[in-house]
Design a protein around this motif. Structure first.
Motif, PDB file in Angstrom:
ATOM      1  N   ARG A 156       5.474 -22.378   4.372  1.00 23.77           N
ATOM      2  CA  ARG A 156       5.482 -23.535   5.289  1.00 23.77           C
ATOM      3  C   ARG A 156       4.548 -23.307   6.466  1.00 23.77           C
ATOM      4  NH1 ARG A 156      11.166 -23.025   4.522  1.00 23.77           N
ATOM      5  NH2 ARG A 156      11.945 -24.538   3.002  1.00 23.77           N
ATOM      6  N   ASN A 157       4.460 -22.073   6.911  1.00 24.01           N
ATOM      7  CA  ASN A 157       3.573 -21.762   8.036  1.00 24.01           C
ATOM      8  C   ASN A 157       2.105 -21.940   7.657  1.00 24.01           C
ATOM      9  OD1 ASN A 157       5.771 -21.109   9.632  1.00 24.01           O
ATOM     10  ND2 ASN A 157       5.682 -18.918   9.119  1.00 24.01           N
ATOM     11  N   ILE A 158       1.818 -21.828   6.379  1.00 24.60           N
ATOM     12  CA  ILE A 158       0.430 -21.911   5.909  1.00 24.60           C
ATOM     13  C   ILE A 158       0.092 -23.306   5.395  1.00 24.60           C
ATOM     14  CG2 ILE A 158      -1.241 -21.002   4.236  1.00 24.60           C
ATOM     15  CD1 ILE A 158       0.356 -18.365   4.302  1.00 24.60           C
ATOM     16  N   ASN A 159       0.981 -23.869   4.543  1.00 24.53           N
ATOM     17  CA  ASN A 159       0.687 -25.155   3.917  1.00 24.53           C
ATOM     18  C   ASN A 159       2.004 -25.844   3.575  1.00 24.53           C
ATOM     19  OD1 ASN A 159       0.010 -27.255   2.073  1.00 24.53           O
ATOM     20  ND2 ASN A 159      -1.879 -26.195   1.521  1.00 24.53           N
ATOM     21  N   ILE A 160       2.415 -26.792   4.413  1.00 27.74           N
ATOM     22  CA  ILE A 160       3.707 -27.460   4.217  1.00 27.74           C
ATOM     23  C   ILE A 160       3.716 -28.303   2.944  1.00 27.74           C
ATOM     24  CG2 ILE A 160       3.023 -29.438   5.633  1.00 27.74           C
ATOM     25  CD1 ILE A 160       6.552 -27.885   5.366  1.00 27.74           C
ATOM     26  N   GLU A 161       2.556 -28.914   2.603  1.00 29.29           N
ATOM     27  CA  GLU A 161       2.467 -29.756   1.401  1.00 29.29           C
ATOM     28  C   GLU A 161       2.672 -28.926   0.139  1.00 29.29           C
ATOM     29  OE1 GLU A 161      -0.705 -32.699  -0.915  1.00 29.29           O
ATOM     30  OE2 GLU A 161      -1.240 -31.788   1.013  1.00 29.29           O
ATOM     31  N   ALA A 162       2.038 -27.748   0.111  1.00 29.05           N
ATOM     32  CA  ALA A 162       2.188 -26.862  -1.048  1.00 29.05           C
ATOM     33  C   ALA A 162       3.635 -26.407  -1.188  1.00 29.05           C
ATOM     34  CB  ALA A 162       1.272 -25.658  -0.914  1.00 29.05           C
ATOM     35  N   THR A 163       4.274 -26.134  -0.050  1.00 26.94           N
ATOM     36  CA  THR A 163       5.671 -25.684  -0.078  1.00 26.94           C
ATOM     37  C   THR A 163       6.586 -26.760  -0.641  1.00 26.94           C
ATOM     38  OG1 THR A 163       5.206 -24.410   1.936  1.00 26.94           O
ATOM     39  CG2 THR A 163       7.513 -24.685   1.313  1.00 26.94           C
ATOM     40  N   MET A 164       6.380 -27.995  -0.202  1.00 23.61           N
ATOM     41  CA  MET A 164       7.203 -29.110  -0.685  1.00 23.61           C
ATOM     42  C   MET A 164       6.999 -29.319  -2.184  1.00 23.61           C
ATOM     43  SD  MET A 164       6.665 -31.771   2.501  1.00 23.61           S
ATOM     44  CE  MET A 164       7.547 -33.100   1.674  1.00 23.61           C
ATOM     45  N   ILE A 196       6.101 -27.051  -4.441  1.00 20.67           N
ATOM     46  CA  ILE A 196       6.729 -25.963  -5.202  1.00 20.67           C
ATOM     47  C   ILE A 196       8.244 -26.136  -5.238  1.00 20.67           C
ATOM     48  CG2 ILE A 196       7.238 -23.484  -5.127  1.00 20.67           C
ATOM     49  CD1 ILE A 196       4.337 -23.044  -4.351  1.00 20.67           C
ATOM     50  N   GLU A 197       8.842 -26.546  -4.125  1.00 18.65           N
ATOM     51  CA  GLU A 197      10.286 -26.774  -4.092  1.00 18.65           C
ATOM     52  C   GLU A 197      10.683 -27.922  -5.016  1.00 18.65           C
ATOM     53  OE1 GLU A 197      10.632 -27.098   0.264  1.00 18.65           O
ATOM     54  OE2 GLU A 197      12.169 -25.547   0.108  1.00 18.65           O
ATOM     55  N   LYS A 198       9.805 -28.906  -5.149  1.00 17.74           N
ATOM     56  CA  LYS A 198      10.088 -30.056  -6.001  1.00 17.74           C
ATOM     57  C   LYS A 198       9.967 -29.696  -7.481  1.00 17.74           C
ATOM     58  CE  LYS A 198       8.301 -34.627  -7.245  1.00 17.74           C
ATOM     59  NZ  LYS A 198       7.251 -35.655  -6.959  1.00 17.74           N
ATOM     60  N   PHE A 199       8.865 -29.066  -7.842  1.00 19.27           N
ATOM     61  CA  PHE A 199       8.592 -28.796  -9.252  1.00 19.27           C
ATOM     62  C   PHE A 199       9.286 -27.531  -9.761  1.00 19.27           C
ATOM     63  CE2 PHE A 199       5.044 -31.606  -8.227  1.00 19.27           C
ATOM     64  CZ  PHE A 199       5.036 -32.454  -9.332  1.00 19.27           C
ATOM     65  N   PHE A 200       9.484 -26.559  -8.860  1.00 22.76           N
ATOM     66  CA  PHE A 200      10.131 -25.299  -9.254  1.00 22.76           C
ATOM     67  C   PHE A 200      11.415 -25.134  -8.452  1.00 22.76           C
ATOM     68  CE2 PHE A 200       5.603 -24.666 -10.047  1.00 22.76           C
ATOM     69  CZ  PHE A 200       5.610 -24.216 -11.357  1.00 22.76           C
ATOM     70  N   CYS A 201      12.364 -26.048  -8.730  1.00 21.90           N
ATOM     71  CA  CYS A 201      13.615 -25.987  -7.973  1.00 21.90           C
ATOM     72  C   CYS A 201      14.381 -24.710  -8.283  1.00 21.90           C
ATOM     73  CB  CYS A 201      14.472 -27.210  -8.293  1.00 21.90           C
ATOM     74  SG  CYS A 201      14.807 -27.424 -10.064  1.00 21.90           S
ATOM     75  N   ASP A 202      14.143 -24.156  -9.443  1.00 22.61           N
ATOM     76  CA  ASP A 202      14.837 -22.930  -9.850  1.00 22.61           C
ATOM     77  C   ASP A 202      13.795 -21.832 -10.049  1.00 22.61           C
ATOM     78  OD1 ASP A 202      16.683 -21.068 -10.815  1.00 22.61           O
ATOM     79  OD2 ASP A 202      16.360 -21.721 -12.885  1.00 22.61           O
ATOM     80  N   PHE A 203      13.529 -21.080  -8.994  1.00 27.80           N
ATOM     81  CA  PHE A 203      12.590 -19.967  -9.127  1.00 27.80           C
ATOM     82  C   PHE A 203      13.090 -18.768  -8.324  1.00 27.80           C
ATOM     83  CE2 PHE A 203      11.058 -22.048  -5.296  1.00 27.80           C
ATOM     84  CZ  PHE A 203      10.600 -21.017  -4.495  1.00 27.80           C
ATOM     85  N   ASP A 204      12.576 -17.610  -8.671  1.00 26.47           N
ATOM     86  CA  ASP A 204      13.003 -16.363  -8.032  1.00 26.47           C
ATOM     87  C   ASP A 204      11.837 -15.703  -7.326  1.00 26.47           C
ATOM     88  OD1 ASP A 204      15.657 -16.437  -8.727  1.00 26.47           O
ATOM     89  OD2 ASP A 204      15.405 -15.280 -10.561  1.00 26.47           O
TER      90      ASP A 204
END
Length: 611
Positions: free
Chosen positions: A224-232, A234-242
Motif C-alpha cells: 500500500r505504501n508503494i502502490n495502492i491500486e496494485a494492492t487492491m 491483489i486483494e481482489k483477485f488473490f483473496c486467498d494467498f499466503d
C-alpha cells in the motif's frame, strides 16, 4: 515443436542419490528436464520463439491423475531454484550455479512428477500428480524484455500454485510485477467460471527485520505504501494467498555459492524451520489445475500448453490469450482422443475372443458376458479421461455409445457368421452319416419307422454337437425341409404306412415351426439383459463423474456459488442426455420383451399340440 537440449547435468544425474533436506519433507527421486526454452531471434525469424521439449511433454501426456502445477518464479540469483529443490525434499536437483548471471534458462520440470493424496469433501482421498516448474529468473540483464513478460504470463496461466520468490524488503519492481498478475485484461481473456488464476504464495527471502505477527498483513502494508491500486487488485483477485518470511540461511558466502552440497544442519535452525513450514503449507493447500468444473490431466495440460505457446509465438509482444477458446479446444481434443482410445480398447479386448485360427465363434451367452465386461472397463476409461461441462460430457458419451454400438454390431455379425459356418459343417456331416449315405446304399431304410428313427437320431446328435444358438436352430430347421424329399425317396420302396407318414410329416412341420419361433428366443433374452446392465453401468459411471465435477467445484474459491448454480442446471440436462442415449435401447427392450411374451405363449400352444 523443435527438440530442446536437456540440461547437460541431468543426463548423468543419479536418481537414486541426492542431497536430502531431511526433516519432515519427503525426498523425491528424479531429475530435472527442460520443458521449454526461448530461442532468440534468428536470421530467418522476425522475433524469438518459445520451443517445447517433446520428451518432457511425453512424460506429462501419460499422466492419468489430476494435475497440480507449482511454478517457482522470481528474480534471478534469489534462490528460487534451491527452494524448488526443497519442495522435493533435497538441496540439489534443479541447477543452482554460483555465477552472477542466472543459471536456469526457460522452464524446467521435475521428472517424474510425484503423487500426493488429495482430500475430498466426503473424507475420501484420491491421488493427484504434482508437477513442479523451475523458471528462468525474471530481471536477468541478458533477458529479452518481451520474453520476460511472456514467461511471467505463461507461468500464471499454467500454474495452480504460483510461488513468487522476492526480496524480503518489498520494492517497486516487485510490486510492479505483482500488479501485472491482476492487470491481465490486455493479455488474457479470462473464463467466466472457475478458478483461473493460481493460488499465490509469496516468499520474502532474506528477511532480516523483526518478525511481524502476520507476514501477509506486513506484505500488504508495504505494498500500500508503494502502490495502492496494485494492492487492491491483489486483494481482489488473490483473496486467498499466503506470505512466508524466510530469514537468511545463516551460512558463509562460500557455502551459499554451493547450496546443492550443503547439509541441512549447517543452515541456521530458524531458517530451516521457516522453509519447512512454507513447504508444508504449500502442500497442505495445494489446488488442482482446473478447466471449469473439470481437473486437468496429462493430455489436457499438454494441449493447453501447446496452444498457449503457439499463440505466444505468433507475435513478438504478448498477444491476447482467450482462455475460454483454449479451454474449448482442449475439451474437444480430449473428448475425441478419449472416444478413439475407448473404441480402440473395446475392439482390442473383443479381438481377444477369437480362437487360435483367428475366428470368432462362441456361444451368445459368453459373447454378451464378455461384451458387458469390456464395455464396463471401457466406460470407466472414458469417464476417467473426459473433461468439460455436464452437457458436453453427455454429448460426448452419446458419440461413444453410437461408435460402440457400430463396433459391437460388427463383432455380432462376425460371430453369427462363425456360428453358421461351424454348425453347418457339423449338420452336414451328421446328415451325411445318418441320412444321405443310407439313401445311396443297398441297405436303405426299410420302412418309415426306421427313417423316423434316423431323423430323431440326427436331431439328437445335432443338439449335442452343435453350438446352441439361433444359428444352430435355423440350420436344423433348414434340414427339415429335406425330410419330404427323403420320404418321397423312401416311398419308392413300397410298403409305406400312409397314416404314419402323415403323422411324421405333421410332427416335423410342427418342429420346423417351433424352430422358427425358438430361433431368437435366447438371443432376445440375452439382449434384454445386456441392455439393462449396460444402462446400469453407464448411469453408475455418469453419476461418479457428476460427483467428481461437484467435488472440483467445491474445491475452487472463485465464483463457487455461480458455478454450483450452473452445474445444478446442467446436471439436469446431463441426466436427460443419459436417458436419451438409452431411450432407443429401452424401446427395443420393451419390444423384445413383448416379443418374448408372444414366444412364451406360442410355446405353450405348441406344447398342447404335441401333447
Amino acid at each position: 515443436m523443435i527438440p530442446v537440449d536437456d540440461d547437460p547435468t541431468s543426463n548423468d544425474y543419479n536418481i537414486k542419490t541426492g542431497n536430502k533436506f531431511g526433516r519432515e519433507i519427503e525426498f523425491r527421486e528424479g531429475a530435472p528436464i527442460q520443458l521449454l526454452n526461448y530461442r532468440e531471434r534468428s536470421e530467418n525469424e522476425e522475433f524469438g520463439q518459445i520451443v517445447l521439449n517433446p520428451e518432457a511433454l511425453n512424460i506429462i501426456q501419460k499422466i492419468n491423475e489430476p494435475l497440480a502445477i507449482i511454478s517457482v518464479v522470481g528474480s534471478f540469483r534469489r534462490g528460487k531454484s534451491w527452494f524448488a529443490n526443497v519442495l522435493h525434499g533435497r538441496h540439489d536437483g534443479f541447477s543452482l550455479g554460483a555465477k552472477v548471471e542466472g543459471c536456469t534458462r526457460g522452464i524446467y520440470m521435475w521428472s517424474p512428477p510425484f503423487k500426493l493424496p488429495h482430500e475430498q469433501s466426503d473424507g475420501k482421498s484420491i491421488q493427484k500428480r504434482v508437477v513442479i516448474l523451475d523458471t528462468e529468473g525474471i530481471d536477468d540483464p541478458e533477458q529479452d524484455e518481451n520474453w520476460a513478460t511472456k514467461l511471467f504470463i505463461l507461468c500464471l496461466v499454467l500454474s495452480s500454485t504460483f510461488v513468487y520468490n522476492i526480496n524480503g524488503i518489498v520494492g517497486r519492481d516487485d510490486v510492479g510485477k505483482l500488479h501485472l498478475m491482476t492487470d491481465l485484461t490486455k493479455f488474457i481473456k479470462e473464463p467466466e467460471n472457475g478458478d483461473f488464476l493460481p493460488r499465490l504464495v509469496i516468499l520474502l527471502r532474506d528477511f532480516i527485520l523483526e518478525t511481524p505477527e502476520s507476514f501477509k498483513d506486513y506484505f500488504l502494508k508495504q505494498m500500500r505504501n508503494i502502490n495502492i491500486e496494485a494492492t487492491m487488485s491483489i486483494e481482489k483477485f488473490f483473496c486467498d494467498f499466503d506470505v512466508h518470511g524466510l530469514s537468511p540461511p545463516g551460512c558463509k558466502k562460500r557455502m551459499l555459492q554451493h547450496l546443492e552440497r550443503i547439509n541441512t544442519d549447517e543452515l541456521d535452525e530458524e531458517f530451516v524451520k521457516e522453509v519447512e513450514g512454507a513447504v508444508k503449507s504449500i502442500y497442505s493447500q495445494l489446488p488442482l489445475k482446473y478447466i471449469g468444473s473439470s481437473a486437468m490431466k496429462g493430455t489436457s495440460f499438454v494441449k493447453f500448453l501447446e496452444n498457449v505457446v503457439e499463440r505466444m509465438n505468433n507475435s513478438e509482444t504478448s498477444t491476447l490469450l482467450s482462455i475460454p477458446s483454449e479451454y474449448e479446444s482442449i475439451i474437444q481434443l480430449v473428448a475425441q482422443e478419449a472416444i478413439k482410445e475407448s473404441i480402440g480398447e473395446y475392439e482390442k479386448r473383443m479381438n481377444t475372443l477369437r480362437n487360435e485360427r483367428g475366428k470368432l465363434v462362441m456361444l451368445w451367452v459368453k459373447f454378451e458376458e464378455m461384451h458387458l465386461k469390456h464395455i464396463s472397463e471401457v466406460n470407466k476409461l472414458f469417464f476417467g479421461k473426459i473433461i468439460g461441462s455436464p452437457i458436453q460430457i453427455g454429448n460426448f458419451a452419446k458419440q461413444l455409445n453410437e461408435e460402440i454400438s457400430k463396433s459391437k454390431k460388427n463383432f455380432t455379425e462376425e460371430n453369427s457368421r462363425g456360428l453358421k459356418t461351424y454348425n453347418k459343417k457339423i449338420a452336414k456331416k451328421l446328415w451325411t452319416n445318418y441320412i444321405k449315405d443310407r439313401l445311396n446304399k443297398n441297405n436303405s431304410f426299410k420302412n418309415i419307422e426306421e427313417l423316423h428313427e434316423a431323423f430323431n437320431l440326427f436331431e439328437l446328435c445335432c443338439n449335442e454337437s452343435m453350438k446352441q444358438s439361433p444359428e444352430a436352430d435355423a440350420i436344423a430347421a433348414s434340414y427339415k425341409r429335406e425330410y419330404q424329399l427323403v420320404i418321397d425317396r423312401i416311398k419308392q420302396l413300397g410298403k409305406m404306412n400312409a397314416e404314419l407318414i402323415k403323422a411324421i410329416l405333421e410332427e416335423e412341420e410342427n418342429k420346423k415351426s417351433q424352430f422358427a419361433i425358438y430361433a431368437n428366443e435366447e438371443t432376445l433374452r440375452l439382449k434384454i439383459e445386456t441392455l439393462k446392465k449396460e444402462l446400469e453401468d453407464y448411469e453408475r459411471n455418469a453419476n461418479n463423474k457428476i460427483f467428481e465435477l461437484e467435488e472440483n467445484i467445491e474445491q475452487q474459491k472463485k465464483s463457487k456459488e455461480e458455478m454450483k448454480q450452473r452445474f445444478v442446471e446442467e446436471q439436469i440436462i446431463l441426466r436427460d442426455i443419459i436417458r436419451q442415449i438409452f431411450d432407443k435401447l429401452m424401446k427395443e427392450i420393451d419390444k423384445n420383451e413383448k416379443f418374448n411374451e408372444q414366444i412364451k405363449k406360442q410355446k405353450l400352444r405348441w406344447k398342447c399340440v404335441i401333447t
